[in-house]
Design a protein around this motif. Sequence first.
Motif, mmCIF file in Angstrom:
data_model
loop_
_atom_site.group_PDB
_atom_site.id
_atom_site.type_symbol
_atom_site.label_atom_id
_atom_site.label_comp_id
_atom_site.label_asym_id
_atom_site.label_seq_id
_atom_site.Cartn_x
_atom_site.Cartn_y
_atom_site.Cartn_z
ATOM 1 N N ASP A 1 0.856 -1.181 0.000
ATOM 2 C CA ASP A 1 0.000 0.000 0.000
ATOM 3 C C ASP A 1 0.896 1.237 0.000
ATOM 4 O OD1 ASP A 1 -1.884 1.969 0.374
ATOM 5 O OD2 ASP A 1 -2.277 1.462 2.482
ATOM 6 N N HIS A 2 1.039 1.859 -1.177
ATOM 7 C CA HIS A 2 1.884 3.044 -1.321
ATOM 8 C C HIS A 2 1.088 4.340 -1.210
ATOM 9 C CE1 HIS A 2 5.185 0.472 -2.678
ATOM 10 N NE2 HIS A 2 4.331 -0.119 -3.494
ATOM 11 N N GLY A 3 -0.199 4.232 -0.886
ATOM 12 C CA GLY A 3 -1.058 5.406 -0.836
ATOM 13 C C GLY A 3 -1.004 6.127 0.501
ATOM 14 N N LYS A 4 -1.918 7.076 0.679
ATOM 15 C CA LYS A 4 -1.994 7.830 1.923
ATOM 16 C C LYS A 4 -2.449 6.907 3.058
ATOM 17 C CE LYS A 4 -3.135 12.174 -0.401
ATOM 18 N NZ LYS A 4 -4.156 13.243 -0.571
ATOM 19 N N PRO A 5 -1.924 7.098 4.266
ATOM 20 C CA PRO A 5 -2.300 6.246 5.402
ATOM 21 C C PRO A 5 -3.810 6.184 5.594
ATOM 22 C CG PRO A 5 -0.456 7.657 5.999
ATOM 23 C CD PRO A 5 -0.918 8.114 4.646
ATOM 24 N N GLY A 6 -4.324 4.962 5.677
ATOM 25 C CA GLY A 6 -5.741 4.733 5.948
ATOM 26 C C GLY A 6 -6.654 4.803 4.748
ATOM 27 N N LEU B 1 10.208 -12.408 3.557
ATOM 28 C CA LEU B 1 9.241 -11.411 3.124
ATOM 29 C C LEU B 1 9.217 -10.181 4.028
ATOM 30 C CD1 LEU B 1 6.234 -13.699 2.093
ATOM 31 C CD2 LEU B 1 7.932 -12.611 0.601
ATOM 32 N N ARG B 2 9.804 -10.304 5.230
ATOM 33 C CA ARG B 2 9.830 -9.175 6.169
ATOM 34 C C ARG B 2 11.231 -8.586 6.336
ATOM 35 N NH1 ARG B 2 5.966 -11.921 10.784
ATOM 36 N NH2 ARG B 2 4.130 -10.623 10.405
ATOM 37 N N LEU B 3 12.113 -8.932 5.434
ATOM 38 C CA LEU B 3 13.487 -8.440 5.531
ATOM 39 C C LEU B 3 13.580 -6.948 5.284
ATOM 40 C CD1 LEU B 3 16.595 -9.112 5.623
ATOM 41 C CD2 LEU B 3 16.455 -9.321 3.128
ATOM 42 N N ASN B 4 12.761 -6.466 4.375
ATOM 43 C CA ASN B 4 12.964 -5.129 3.840
ATOM 44 C C ASN B 4 11.604 -4.554 3.442
ATOM 45 O OD1 ASN B 4 14.476 -2.959 3.024
ATOM 46 N ND2 ASN B 4 15.622 -4.026 1.439
ATOM 47 N N GLN B 5 11.597 -3.374 2.855
ATOM 48 C CA GLN B 5 10.336 -2.786 2.399
ATOM 49 C C GLN B 5 9.766 -3.533 1.195
ATOM 50 O OE1 GLN B 5 11.171 1.265 1.392
ATOM 51 N NE2 GLN B 5 12.614 0.739 -0.251
ATOM 52 N N ASP B 6 10.630 -4.231 0.442
ATOM 53 C CA ASP B 6 10.130 -5.087 -0.627
ATOM 54 C C ASP B 6 9.987 -6.507 -0.093
ATOM 55 O OD1 ASP B 6 12.729 -6.312 -0.828
ATOM 56 O OD2 ASP B 6 13.372 -4.614 -2.050
ATOM 57 N N LYS C 1 2.186 -4.454 3.571
ATOM 58 C CA LYS C 1 3.323 -3.543 3.722
ATOM 59 C C LYS C 1 2.851 -2.123 3.401
ATOM 60 C CE LYS C 1 7.041 -6.838 2.631
ATOM 61 N NZ LYS C 1 8.160 -6.483 3.517
ATOM 62 N N GLN C 2 3.094 -1.213 4.347
ATOM 63 C CA GLN C 2 2.695 0.180 4.185
ATOM 64 C C GLN C 2 3.883 1.093 4.461
ATOM 65 O OE1 GLN C 2 -0.695 -0.280 6.928
ATOM 66 N NE2 GLN C 2 -2.020 0.425 5.271
ATOM 67 N N ARG C 3 3.729 2.351 4.093
ATOM 68 C CA ARG C 3 4.869 3.264 4.142
ATOM 69 C C ARG C 3 5.179 3.800 5.525
ATOM 70 N NH1 ARG C 3 4.049 7.896 -0.124
ATOM 71 N NH2 ARG C 3 2.145 8.155 1.110
ATOM 72 N N GLN C 4 4.202 3.820 6.420
ATOM 73 C CA GLN C 4 4.383 4.480 7.702
ATOM 74 C C GLN C 4 4.761 3.485 8.794
ATOM 75 O OE1 GLN C 4 1.577 4.121 6.099
ATOM 76 N NE2 GLN C 4 -0.078 3.462 7.432
ATOM 77 N N GLY C 5 5.830 3.796 9.541
ATOM 78 C CA GLY C 5 6.226 2.971 10.675
ATOM 79 C C GLY C 5 7.125 1.823 10.280
ATOM 80 N N ALA C 6 8.176 1.590 11.067
ATOM 81 C CA ALA C 6 9.161 0.560 10.734
ATOM 82 C C ALA C 6 8.526 -0.822 10.625
ATOM 83 C CB ALA C 6 10.261 0.547 11.795
ATOM 84 N N GLU C 7 7.584 -1.136 11.522
ATOM 85 C CA GLU C 7 6.953 -2.450 11.491
ATOM 86 C C GLU C 7 6.107 -2.623 10.235
ATOM 87 O OE1 GLU C 7 4.014 -5.324 14.181
ATOM 88 O OE2 GLU C 7 4.299 -3.224 14.719
ATOM 89 N N ARG C 8 5.341 -1.601 9.892
ATOM 90 C CA ARG C 8 4.452 -1.708 8.735
ATOM 91 C C ARG C 8 5.235 -1.704 7.422
ATOM 92 N NH1 ARG C 8 -0.978 -1.268 9.198
ATOM 93 N NH2 ARG C 8 -1.763 -1.031 11.316
#
Length: 332
Positions: free
Chosen positions: A54-59, A118-123, A85-92
């Motif tokens: 999800d590369h869009g705006k949060p929520g 699958l959780r190594l990186n942003q990709d 996977k979302q852009r905001q927050g290290a976990e997300r």
Amino acid sequence: MPTDDGKFQRVKFAIEQREFFTDLTTAFRLFNGFYEGYPGLVIDRYGETLVIFDHGKPGEADEIIQQIGRWAVEVLDGITSVLLKQRQGAERVKGILIEGNDVTQSIREFDVSYALNLRLNQDASFYLDTRNLRRWLLDHSEGLQVLNTFAYTGSLGVAAGMGNASMVIQTDLNESFLEIAQTSWDINHLDPNRSKVITADFFRVTGKMRREERLFDCVILDPPYFSTTEAGRVDLQRDISRLINKVRPLVAHQGWLILINNALFLSGEAFMKELKSLCKSPYLSFERIIPVPPDVTGTPNTILDTPPVNPAPFNHPTKIAILRVFRNDKQK
């Protein structure tokens, strides 16, 4: 603008067009919203796990993402988990499970196994857009000495190894990435004596190899869009020629130089112009383009939008080209 239900139907339709990819691989793109009418939403399948980017705006897309996740587990054969996977927050950024309890650890493509994290990186630790290049390496690596620079998790090097390369050296600055490369090598029961991983800066390791006059039959140059270290800078938008000139001395006479440029705002025409300029030299020739597979680009009946700049003659902003190198010391 379509309603959420209209968007959901669009996603379902695009996914249905990808069913035939299951015969080639267990990892492929199901929906590319940037080209298929929902900018910001990308959905990939990795074995039993659906990964939603999800590369869009949060929520903004939360409701439809939850709908897609529930539908995927209920309807798509073999899907047992959904990672968001979302852009905001290290976990997300690295991903949170919204369905299921675990994620896929490996996939198969052209009968080759590749380890995943699958959780190594942003990709997702495995690039779908280079699938056709892995096929090419499987078919053309027999007996070759291969150097894979900016190797990341090493899928291109593993494909060369499965193509019976005599030696594959994979180098990257990140040790964690190369651990996955080594795992992929091992799970395919490849000879450990035909593989070496080097954790090092690209500029330092290639400089050392040039001083040692090392030569390879195939060198893969797959840099990130932009990065800076103490040893040098990578900028695919402005200075790909400089990187090419760093590795060209490492390619043996009549060897291959494989280039991957994923700069979104670099047109295909501009990239080709740069390559043609380099190939005016008698020591380089342009051989061919490797296209990005259609699940990544979108299929003809699902594509609604185009990239921000025209990638032609390439079919996607990930531009893959193969050059042939001729050495001055071998010219008679």
